[in-house]
Design a protein around this motif. Structure first.
Motif: not given
Length: 149
Positions: A64-67, A74-94
């Motif tokens: 979802m091309q998040i900057i 918006k990064v989920p607390k349970t995410s690792a450092g690459s949340a922006f490139l994790d498809p599921v996390s990226n969709v949730k944040m987007g």
């Protein structure tokens, strides 16, 4: 959504299996945020063409091309450092960003333009692209429904 998944897999030349968690995340985020899951899928199509590792020259990342510098909150607390490139996390944040954009701007078209950082485009080019893609997705779903009856 199965018909849409098949359509997307064929149109964007992506295997259906890796798309499944993206579609599931889109449905879950849409339900949580009160927006149409096909809108989320359309934004993904326009933003990244379903490439989870896409990166723009502005630094936007993922489906979802998040900057990252604008959306660390918006990064989920349970995410690792690459949340922006994790498809599921990226969709949730987007989806969260998209919902906020629509709410803040007072409408779908304005919200889409804001999401893209193109609020000053009076022709609403980005929003029109997303809506056109959403319509294609809806048509794919209708064709499948018509074929199964």
């Amino acid at each position: 959504m199965d018909a849409v998944l098949g359509f997307v897999a064929q149109r964007y030349r992506v295997a259906p299996e890796p798309l499944l968690p993206v579609f599931e995340a889109a449905q879950a985020a849409a339900s949580e945020r009160g927006i149409d899951p096909l809108l989320i899928v359309a934004v993904i199509a326009i933003e990244s063409g379903f490439n989870p590792f896409a990166q723009s020259n502005m630094g936007a990342q993922g489906l979802m091309q998040i900057i990252p510098r604008y959306h660390q909150d918006k990064v989920p607390k349970t995410s690792a450092g690459s949340a922006f490139l994790d498809p599921v996390s990226n969709v949730k944040m987007g989806a969260h960003i998209l919902q906020e954009s629509i709410r803040r701007q007072g409408g779908l078209m304005e919200g889409l333009q804001y999401y893209a950082g193109a609020s000053d485009d009076i022709e609403q080019s980005y929003a029109n692209k997303v809506i056109a893609e959403k319509l294609r997705l809806e048509q794919a779903a209708r064709r499948r429904d018509a074929a199964s009856t």
